[in-house]
Design an enzyme around this catalytic site. Structure first.
Site: not given
Length: 354
Positions: A68-69, A73, A175-176, A186, A205
């Site tokens: 999927d990566g 691309r 995807n996102d 922090r 986060d």
């Protein structure tokens, strides 16, 4: 469709990807089709999608060889020029690729002979209060990612700028889009707006906006819902929020999600499909909305998304559900269902192709 030029995106670390690439090159040679590797990381760093596809001769078809990566691309490149993308599946747990390595030639023949369905997937795009920039020391500071960074985002020339609409960034996400903390100690503090109305101010986060395609990626890992890739929606999901309300919100495609970094927040990294594209700080904002473009993905037949969901997520039946009776029947998506379940098999929708 007529295929004159093929661009290949190859997972360089997998021998089987190199073998599949040789098959693609051989097919192209036999059919007098130009073929070139694109999205190469070792040629002076990363480049913009338009630079990469231009160097490859603006291919009609982008073939990805990996998981999927690798498909993401390739999707970034294909979306830039509205090319068709074909994913060869060499991954382990993904949802995006379809064609087994053993069927590469069959798939290329099907594309060449126009015996495919073209699935159109929703993409996201961005506006921001300013151009996204990456600090020069970010790689050494975070060791962010496994390869060279992509270049800074450019501005879309076909959009108006200024005022509350900010800067239209020339980026797309299949995807996102993720806004995440930089410092381990922090969290980011962000006001989240949906359709122009404040939903809540979060300390978390990360905060992410996913497409239906991306609902089974980071959003799912963060507790978000599974959404059919054929749907049109924006899925907002907070990651480890320091508040009681930790649920996802599924918004309509015409309801943009705004993320404004609040005064006392730490800096936040902006990642698009897993790639760091910028760092923003208090007072900055992002607007995430449905892109007018769609990714065109080649399919050899009906995608069995829910069958793949059951397989890839190792879903098992609840013991109490099958302890005293017959388990629910399974049937292949391409075959007829059992007679008493025939009403559940929906006809093929022609709008999914084009």
């Amino acid at each position: 469709m007529t295929v004159d030029r093929v661009g290949m995106v190859v997972h360089g670390g997998r021998p089987e990807a190199a073998e599949a690439a040789r098959t693609v090159r051989a097919w192209c040679a036999e059919h007098a089709v130009a073929c070139k590797d694109i999205d190469v990381w070792n040629d002076g760093g990363r480049h913009s999608a338009r630079e990469e596809v231009a160097a490859a001769g603006d291919p009609d078809l982008v073939v990805t060889l990996g998981g999927d990566g690798t498909f993401l691309r390739g999707a970034r490149l294909a979306a830039a020029i509205d090319a068709l993308v074909l994913g060869v599946d060499l991954g382990r747990v993904g949802f995006l690729t379809e064609v087994p390595m053993t069927q590469v030639r069959t798939a290329l023949d099907a594309v060449h002979e126009d015996r495919i369905d073209v699935e159109r997937r929703m993409l996201l795009t961005l506006r921001a209060s300013r151009r996204l920039e990456v600090p020069s020391d970010i790689g050494a500071l975070m060791r962010y990612g496994r390869g060279p960074l992509l270049p800074p985002t450019s501005v879309r020339t076909d959009c108006e700028t200024g005022g509350e609409w900010g800067v239209p960034l020339d980026v797309t996400a299949l995807n996102d889009v993720v806004l995440e903390k930089l410092a381990r100690d922090r969290q980011v503090s962000v006001g989240v707006y949906i359709a122009g109305r404040l939903l809540a101010s979060y300390s978390a986060d990360a905060l992410l906006v996913a497409t239906p395609t991306g609902s089974t990626a980071y959003s799912f890992a963060a507790g978000g819902p599974v959404v059919s890739p054929g749907a049109e929606a924006l899925v907002f999901t907070p990651v480890a929020p320091h508040m009681t309300f930790n649920r996802s919100v599924v918004a309509a495609p015409d309801e943009p999600v705004g993320l404004r970094v609040l005064e006392r927040s730490g800096r936040a990294a902006v990642s698009i499909d897993g790639q760091l594209r910028g760092v923003i700080g208090p007072g900055d904002w992002l607007g995430v909305y449905a892109s007018p473009r769609r990714l065109r993905a080649a399919r050899l037949g009906t995608m069995d998304f829910y069958g793949r969901l059951r397989e890839r997520m190792n879903l098992t039946d609840a013991p109490a559900a099958v302890a005293d009776g017959t388990p629910a029947p399974l049937w292949p998506v391409a075959g007829p269902p059992p007679g008493d379940l025939a009403h559940l098999a929906l006809p093929h929708h022609p709008a999914a192709s084009g």
